[in-house]
Write a protein that holds these residues in place. Structure first.
Motif, PDB file in Angstrom:
ATOM      1  N   THR A 239      71.254  61.016  96.892  1.00  0.00           N
ATOM      2  CA  THR A 239      70.900  61.046  98.311  1.00  0.00           C
ATOM      3  C   THR A 239      70.180  59.764  98.725  1.00  0.00           C
ATOM      4  O   THR A 239      70.516  59.145  99.741  1.00  0.00           O
TER       5      THR A 239
ATOM      6  N   THR B  25      70.285  56.823  97.357  1.00  0.00           N
ATOM      7  CA  THR B  25      71.175  55.661  97.329  1.00  0.00           C
ATOM      8  C   THR B  25      72.115  55.673  98.533  1.00  0.00           C
ATOM      9  O   THR B  25      72.363  54.629  99.144  1.00  0.00           O
ATOM     10  N   VAL B  26      72.620  56.850  98.910  1.00  0.00           N
ATOM     11  CA  VAL B  26      73.479  56.937 100.104  1.00  0.00           C
ATOM     12  C   VAL B  26      72.702  56.481 101.342  1.00  0.00           C
ATOM     13  O   VAL B  26      73.217  55.726 102.175  1.00  0.00           O
TER      14      VAL B  26
ATOM     15  N   TRP C 267      73.880  64.280 108.398  1.00  0.00           N
ATOM     16  CA  TRP C 267      73.715  64.888 107.069  1.00  0.00           C
ATOM     17  C   TRP C 267      73.733  66.409 107.217  1.00  0.00           C
ATOM     18  O   TRP C 267      72.880  66.976 107.900  1.00  0.00           O
TER      19      TRP C 267
ATOM     20  N   VAL D  86      77.938  62.916 105.997  1.00  0.00           N
ATOM     21  CA  VAL D  86      77.696  63.222 104.583  1.00  0.00           C
ATOM     22  C   VAL D  86      77.506  64.731 104.451  1.00  0.00           C
ATOM     23  O   VAL D  86      76.733  65.327 105.207  1.00  0.00           O
TER      24      VAL D  86
ATOM     25  N   ILE E 154      81.457  61.154 103.030  1.00  0.00           N
ATOM     26  CA  ILE E 154      80.852  61.135 101.688  1.00  0.00           C
ATOM     27  C   ILE E 154      80.469  62.574 101.317  1.00  0.00           C
ATOM     28  O   ILE E 154      79.962  63.317 102.159  1.00  0.00           O
TER      29      ILE E 154
ATOM     30  N   VAL F  83      78.060  64.627  98.600  1.00  0.00           N
ATOM     31  CA  VAL F  83      76.977  64.467  97.630  1.00  0.00           C
ATOM     32  C   VAL F  83      76.828  65.774  96.849  1.00  0.00           C
ATOM     33  O   VAL F  83      77.028  66.857  97.392  1.00  0.00           O
TER      34      VAL F  83
ATOM     35  N   ALA G 209      78.008  61.044  94.176  1.00  0.00           N
ATOM     36  CA  ALA G 209      78.483  60.799  95.539  1.00  0.00           C
ATOM     37  C   ALA G 209      79.944  60.401  95.445  1.00  0.00           C
ATOM     38  O   ALA G 209      80.320  59.582  94.590  1.00  0.00           O
TER      39      ALA G 209
ATOM     40  N   THR H 185      83.650  59.442  97.692  1.00  0.00           N
ATOM     41  CA  THR H 185      84.236  59.057  98.976  1.00  0.00           C
ATOM     42  C   THR H 185      85.695  58.659  98.788  1.00  0.00           C
ATOM     43  O   THR H 185      86.148  58.438  97.657  1.00  0.00           O
TER      44      THR H 185
ATOM     45  N   HIS I 111      82.750  52.844  99.556  1.00  0.00           N
ATOM     46  CA  HIS I 111      82.556  52.779  98.099  1.00  0.00           C
ATOM     47  C   HIS I 111      81.971  51.443  97.654  1.00  0.00           C
ATOM     48  O   HIS I 111      81.094  51.407  96.792  1.00  0.00           O
TER      49      HIS I 111
ATOM     50  N   LEU J  75      78.277  51.167  98.310  1.00  0.00           N
ATOM     51  CA  LEU J  75      77.569  52.227  97.585  1.00  0.00           C
ATOM     52  C   LEU J  75      77.537  51.920  96.086  1.00  0.00           C
ATOM     53  O   LEU J  75      76.534  52.138  95.405  1.00  0.00           O
TER      54      LEU J  75
END
Ligand SMILES: *Cc1c(COP(=O)(O)O)cnc(C)c1O
Length: 380
Positions: free
Chosen positions: A78, A80-81, A139, A168, A188, A190, A208, A210, A216, A219
């Protein structure tokens, strides 16, 4: 290939040197270069590791995605996204999301200049109304935790697309066996692989996934730059869990449905929150985006917190613990455990009342689970 075959084989061809049918655990941190600067596929294990690659390819295929990235926890995935965003960007999030995600947004990422608005996405127009010029990400979780509300992924994806924001979906509660958000328009997906994907309550991990190269690439850069990667042994454990995901999820669904129906008949139960019940108010969305109702359910007991305490104390097969998604049945009291950090007033406003109990129904024999609950009800 279909689901179970992919779970057992994608990314997991027998190892060429020895023929090993299980993916080896490559513990190496670094890899030989044939000449200085002449890199092979692997250079350094934060950047890429063969055991992790096997897991990433497998998870991507199970989510109908092209690219998978594994992380050291669901929260690491989460975080990092969210680092795809910049200072000043705005996020719209469901008001009934995982407590740790809410804490990350409010207590950490706000300090870095991100803005957050929480809405009830059961009515997608609430998301539409919250869109600002700087909205970059939406989200959601579905079903939500612990109220088991269902969010229409496709409708939210249309709104986020129009706003040029990424959608996401945290798909931890369903697992890819029961729901593939990318196929309904999410950008995305997660996961906390700690839960159903690992499935045995013996690791912490995240992922994660995608379909979009433009997501990508940055990320994957962040995965390496930030460095919240899982170790090879944890990757191996998730892969091992994933092999039996389909059979486990079938049994989780079957057991939870039986327990849901049993709870409905109990005089001390005021309400059962479970997407698998025939009169669920959102059954049309359930049918459209889910292939089963999962192993999570919540219920309200008459008599408040005291009767919850008395009830939980009697249980011998269900273990009172946080977390979910393992083979063993767990049960908890959100108001004093998973959701205790939310101020009471706000919690009650959200519907997480003091008499709510949440269960992660495991894959034990359902008769034993029912008699365990009966032991609890006899005390009330
Ligand atoms: C557990 C959980 C997370 C966080 O994952 P960790 O692996 O504990 O970091 C995120 N979302 C949901 C829905 C979860 O249940």
């Amino acid at each position: 290939m279909r689901f179970s075959t992919k779970a057992i084989h994608v990314g997991q061809d027998p190892e060429p040197e020895t023929g090993s049918v299980t993916v080896p655990v490559f513990l190496a941190s670094t890899y030989r270069q044939s000449e200085p600067g002449k890199e092979g596929k692997y250079v350094y294990s934060r950047t890429a590791n063969p055991t992790r690659t096997a897991l990433e390819e497998c998870l991507a295929s199970l989510e109908e995605g092209k690219y998978g990235l594994a992380f050291s926890s669901g929260m690491a995935a989460t975080t990092t996204v969210l680092m795809l965003l910049r200072k000043g960007d705005h996020v719209i999030a469901g008001d009934d999301i995982y407590g740790g995600t809410y804490r990350l947004f409010e207590k950490v990422l706000r300090n870095y200049g991100l803005q957050f608005t929480y809405v009830d996405p059961q009515d997608p127009s609430n998301v539409e109304k919250a869109v600002r010029k700087n909205t970059r990400l939406v989200w959601i979780e579905t079903p939500t935790n612990p109220l088991m509300r269902i969010i229409d992924i496709k409708r939210i994806s249309k709104i986020s697309r129009k706003a040029h924001a990424l959608l996401v979906v945290d798909n931890t509660f369903m697992s890819p066996y029961l729901q593939n958000p990318l196929s309904h328009g999410a950008d995305i997906v997660v996961h906390s692989t700690t839960k159903y994907l690992g499935g045995h309550s013996d690791l912490i991990g995240g992922a994660a996934i995608t379909n979009d190269t433009k997501i990508h690439e940055p990320l994957s850069f962040l995965q390496n730059a930030v460095g919240a990667v899982p170790g090879p042994l944890d990757c191996y454990l998730v892969l091992r869990g994933v092999k039996t995901l389909a059979v486990r999820m079938e049994r989780h669904c079957q057991n939870a449905k039986a327990i849901g129906e049993y709870l409905l008949k109990q005089s001390k139960v005021e309400r059962v929150l479970f997407p698998g019940l025939p009169d669920h108010p959102q059954r049309d969305i359930v049918r459209r985006q889910m292939r089963g109702s999962g192993g999570m359910l919540s219920f309200q007991l008459s008599g408040g917190f005291n009767s919850c305490k008395k009830f939980l104390k009697q249980l011998r097969v269900f273990t009172v613990a946080e977390s979910l998604g393992g083979v063993e049945s767990l049960i908890e009291h959100p108001a004093s455990m998973t959701h205790a950090s939310i101020p009471r007033e706000r919690r009650v406003e959200l519907g997480v009342s003091d008499n709510l109990v949440r269960a992660s129904v495991g894959i034990e024999d359902v008769e034993d689970l029912v008699s365990d609950l009966e032991r609890g009800f006899r005390q009330l």
